[in-house]
Design an enzyme around this catalytic site. Structure first.
Site, PDB file in Angstrom:
ATOM      1  N   SER A   1       0.826  -1.188   0.000  1.00  0.00           N
ATOM      2  CA  SER A   1       0.000   0.000   0.000  1.00  0.00           C
ATOM      3  C   SER A   1       0.864   1.242   0.000  1.00  0.00           C
ATOM      4  O   SER A   1       2.050   1.192   0.313  1.00  0.00           O
ATOM      5  CB  SER A   1      -0.852   0.020   1.273  1.00  0.00           C
ATOM      6  OG  SER A   1      -1.682  -1.113   1.342  1.00  0.00           O
TER       7      SER A   1
ATOM      8  N   SER B   1      -3.382  -3.644  -2.542  1.00  0.00           N
ATOM      9  CA  SER B   1      -2.910  -2.308  -2.169  1.00  0.00           C
ATOM     10  C   SER B   1      -4.010  -1.461  -1.568  1.00  0.00           C
ATOM     11  O   SER B   1      -5.147  -1.486  -2.024  1.00  0.00           O
ATOM     12  CB  SER B   1      -2.427  -1.545  -3.412  1.00  0.00           C
ATOM     13  OG  SER B   1      -1.138  -1.924  -3.768  1.00  0.00           O
TER      14      SER B   1
ATOM     15  N   ASP C   1      -4.158   2.228  -1.623  1.00  0.00           N
ATOM     16  CA  ASP C   1      -3.495   3.426  -2.124  1.00  0.00           C
ATOM     17  C   ASP C   1      -4.457   4.594  -1.973  1.00  0.00           C
ATOM     18  O   ASP C   1      -5.444   4.703  -2.710  1.00  0.00           O
ATOM     19  CB  ASP C   1      -3.095   3.227  -3.586  1.00  0.00           C
ATOM     20  CG  ASP C   1      -2.131   2.061  -3.743  1.00  0.00           C
ATOM     21  OD1 ASP C   1      -1.213   1.948  -2.912  1.00  0.00           O
ATOM     22  OD2 ASP C   1      -2.301   1.258  -4.680  1.00  0.00           O
TER      23      ASP C   1
END
Lengths: 353, 353, 353, 353
Positions: B230, B268, B270
């Protein structure tokens, strides 16, 4: 010739056989190119996810909007129902109405659609008003239908064709570009194909090399240059994805655009249309079943497809520049990228060896 | 030392004086770093958009989600009301509750907030479970409050500090990184600052150079490696932006991440948190006015800020790698990037001259 | 007693056997109620979509936000991955961190989850700071775990219990309410169950009757009254829906709220969490399969479920008012709805006959 | 005659003078009605937020999608830039392309727009294919321009006019309807006006009375009836709102629709377009300023506008039914609501006294 033919390698994954969106089985592309007199420099590109009646056999689809200064038609129905029921049409900004009209008439006219009264045409655009008399609204319904009906599998024409006839990218002649990636067999063996219509700006970056900077051609250099413009991106894959997974795929295409130096400037219409061509995922218009087929790829299996999408989008954009030709129209000349200088820059960076 | 200290230039715009998020006037950063015994390698980073009581003087803000496999707290209220009312806290995944708890208690305790009964803490995270005993949930309320209260303007510590203590990026030691950009005076003269917590993968790319490929360290190489992880990105600017404009800014940070080789893999989280520190845009908690101040930057003026955001995010990520140190924890050692080899690769590509 | 026990019929569809969210097979509900001293009037409600290890057997889910002035945790991961991996927890605003902490610890502690390092807890809240000393943050981890572990199928307690202990709706005592609807066999025969935590305002409307107006108790009457507050809505169904379809379902719950007179005022946190309990749609945490099961209900089959959701949400909200009791706490008394007058108003409108 | 003329009161807030969208100062509405031969029953309705050149003086705007089975054009640019630059056009589904074409040509032709090369037309639609030969695509560019150019302030024609000529709602003749609300002076004194094009189904509910149930005409009664259809809602206000606040307003219109018994069925295209006519919020196409004017209404001041929007939308929908007339077209007759029976039902419920 594509970038790869000059020795430019983008990314780490393998391309498909044609390095084209048509590497995805069954996909067809057609162009109508209008270069007439001194002012008409425009066209239509049609992308068909399969060869059947798309309205009767819809495909799962999603649309992601990188920057929404654009007129793409058909967004909300794709997002609500999660499917695509027409060919994807690309054209110029002010020809979106004719793009819809042509697509609707084409669809209403297909065998089996005699009672259809609602069609959601997906029509994207960029503004070719630099080289084309866009206010003249020269695209007709029949230009659109012709692009659809002339679509074929196999090799895709790139550069100054179809919807890319009059577009400009990074200050050079842009156009249509395409590329593909193969996911390793152990990760599913799927194909991802991308086709783009490039008409945007930024600091041109090829395989990581800041070519725009080396050529001294990039926005905000003198705090005066504009970098507006747009990019349409179409991502097709034979992986069995539903609308949610396709939206995730679509978001990655913007990451590919970023790697070419695009900045999605205020005036950009950066749209990604993603669809799955997997037969198992087809959504029949009419059926006695109350559920649709399933077998959607698991979240855990998505990452390789994400990387494939990023790489293929990046390369499709670069291909549009390598294949486009200098064009004069509407009282203006836009040069193609200076191929010799670009290659020599790429060599000096060790990217072409 | 930051990447730029080794001669790596990213992008075409100028950095601020410190090349740090604190180049945005009034911004403060604080870290709590927990390196204890053999298993605790974690921490908290607090970013304060201004030095006052943030709850009483809220700032316009937006959150954009590149990939949402994460636990960032506070999303919906920021999106609905368009503002931020607490410091931004970064920590590890399983410490988000303590991150909220600490931030809420800090806020309730401030002078003037005696009757406040609702606080929207914004707490981001990445998973440092590789080097840290994350299941132990070692971060406490007071670790969080300490990070907030120790925040200062000026130089920002990077690398293995605060929320970056135990993170891993591109297979190497990641951490906290920061960078900034100045928009030319003629385009407004604004500053954009970015701070990141890096904990993700992909094909590491530094200033366009495919370093990960050269080092033979990237995902799907053998069709087996994972690239999950991440990245938290915080973007602050003194440009007078409202929530809509800030969301547009936030989307560009993901484009900066893309340029480092990140692919926003399935696993992830993000997230980009963007806020404006412009005094004219402050949103008082209580006031007799029925309208808030305005003077929002026009759409047409946004593109330079977009480019600044992309460049600063890219460089902040690279800085996190250059400043991080090899770390052993939880039975595992993660090396910092091999600086000598990286520099020699960058030289061979002509990027360091 | 529920509204229906007094002869109030809402909508045109049939209820399930218990007229409760637990009419959806396998669903469990548990409450921790904290009424202590003169100031603690709060609690926790846990809703479990099935009886197994939810982390190991995730369910498709979606979250829709009617108005986002709230702190619901877990939004982005549900939206990205399309699934829910924990019980759904409801509590008070400032106890969200303990809600997450308890849910995470419960999940980490389950057999089979020994190596889990990331858990996305979904924790909703409304602000019970009128009757409860909310700044005291009295809910503990163990209150949360107790609510989860005490959850049972069958009859659901309503009114002043769990997360509804201290809430206020339409100026009267609110709380937990539940209702269900059966879709006709010919339309699939599915069950839709709704549970709400009511803490909001507006012009109270029961089965279409403007009771709030008749009682002269509604917002903006004297241009001074506030109507802030929130409503958490949980919708579960055994129909085989994926995340996209569940998001559509979730949006309809807000339409049910509208019919009770709610206006989703500025200060409201109106959140809907929808999930499918269909066994065919379970998403295993680990599996050798690369695709998940499918057989998602077709778009064309959704409308009856939409109507069921609207009706069950409306009735669940009304049930929370009928079952709540007058409560004194934190120096304030909030009356339950004046049942006799309400019934006489409903009779005068011909709604109870 | 509107519902209120029969003694039906909806909600608790006051209407404007005309109980119409044109109560918002400066707003104009125009219709082109096409009733020709036995099969053409369609039209165009244009709503102008102000009397100037809208492209040169854009207004803040937002679009919210209740259910997206529809073809509304212009969504993404409104959402990205937060403004509206053309009249709002309503027509039938398959005439959206001509709606765009006409609006674009009208805009290109305005004085001052000689160099404009990009226009974002906002064109909504519902499907009037029951009473109208929709596949004939009978609306022309000039029908659209005529609607725009004939628009006036003052009284608005309702029922079978313009885009409402051939629409059907709740199994009865629908059409165009409008209503307005005044926010009390102490809460700002703003006006909210709504205009709708009704073409949808559900259990018709008038001022809370389940008229559809009493008339035994509602969906799923025999588990066979369909309730598909759509509703376009336009909300204008002179309150100084930006795009974010307008999106919140737009969401409330769906709550008004819910109160009429609408369920936003699968086949619905339920779209809300909201814009602020406040002069202080105008967004000039060209200016030397780098910021736009501000003074946006604070979040805290929004709730009364939310309630006004809900009430005006509900009443506009009911007005469309009260003013529509029985219509025969395309081989089908659709009756207007049975006014006498409806009134007697409303009286029996005590709603008309």
């Amino acid at each position: 010739q594509k970038a790869r033919d000059y020795g430019v390698e983008i990314g780490v994954m393998k391309t498909g056989k044609l390095n084209s969106i048509t590497d995805v089985d069954g996909v067809k592309v057609g162009h109508t190119t209008r270069v007439e007199g001194t002012t008409i420099r425009t066209g239509v590109t049609a992308i068909l996810p399969h060869s059947g009646n798309i309205f009767q056999q819809k495909v799962p689809a999603a649309i992601y909007i990188g920057n929404g200064f654009g007129k793409l038609a058909g967004i909300s129905q794709v997002q609500e129902l999660g499917n695509l029921e027409t060919p994807i049409i690309l054209t110029n900004t002010l020809s979106v109405p004719m793009g819809i009209q042509g697509t609707v008439k084409y669809t209403l006219g297909l065998e089996g659609n005699e009672n259809v009264r609602s069609v959601n045409a997906v029509v994207g655009e960029t503004n070719d008003g630099g080289l084309n008399d866009i206010r003249g609204m020269h695209i007709s319904e029949s230009d659109v239908i012709k692009a659809i009906e002339s679509a074929t599998t196999g090799q895709v024409q790139e550069g100054n064709v179809g919807a890319g006839t009059g577009t400009i990218a990074f200050g050079y002649k842009g156009g249509i570009g395409t590329s593909s990636r193969l996911v390793p067999k152990s990760l599913g063996g799927y194909t991802v194909g991308v086709l783009v219509q490039t008409n945007f700006g930024g600091v041109l970056t090829i395989a990581g090399v800041p070519v725009g900077k080396e050529l001294n051609k990039y926005p905000f250099k003198n705090a005066i240059e504009k970098s507006d413009g747009s990019c349409m991106m179409v991502v097709l894959t034979n992986a069995p994805l539903d609308a949610r997974q396709l939206e995730r795929i679509a978001k990655r295409a913007m990451m590919g655009l970023a790697k070419t130096g695009g900045i999605a400037s205020n005036g950009s219409g950066d749209y990604v249309i993603a669809a799955s061509t997997a037969e198992s995922m087809r959504i029949p218009y009419q059926t006695r079943n109350t559920t649709d087929n399933g077998g959607v790829l698991r979240n855990d299996e998505m990452s390789a497809l994400f990387m494939a999408t990023i790489e293929a989008t990046e390369e499709a954009i670069i291909n549009s520049l390598f294949t486009a030709q200098t064009m004069t129209g509407n009282g203006r000349t836009v040069e193609s990228i200076p191929l010799n200088r670009v290659i020599s820059i790429l060599k000096s960076y060790g990217v072409i060896r």
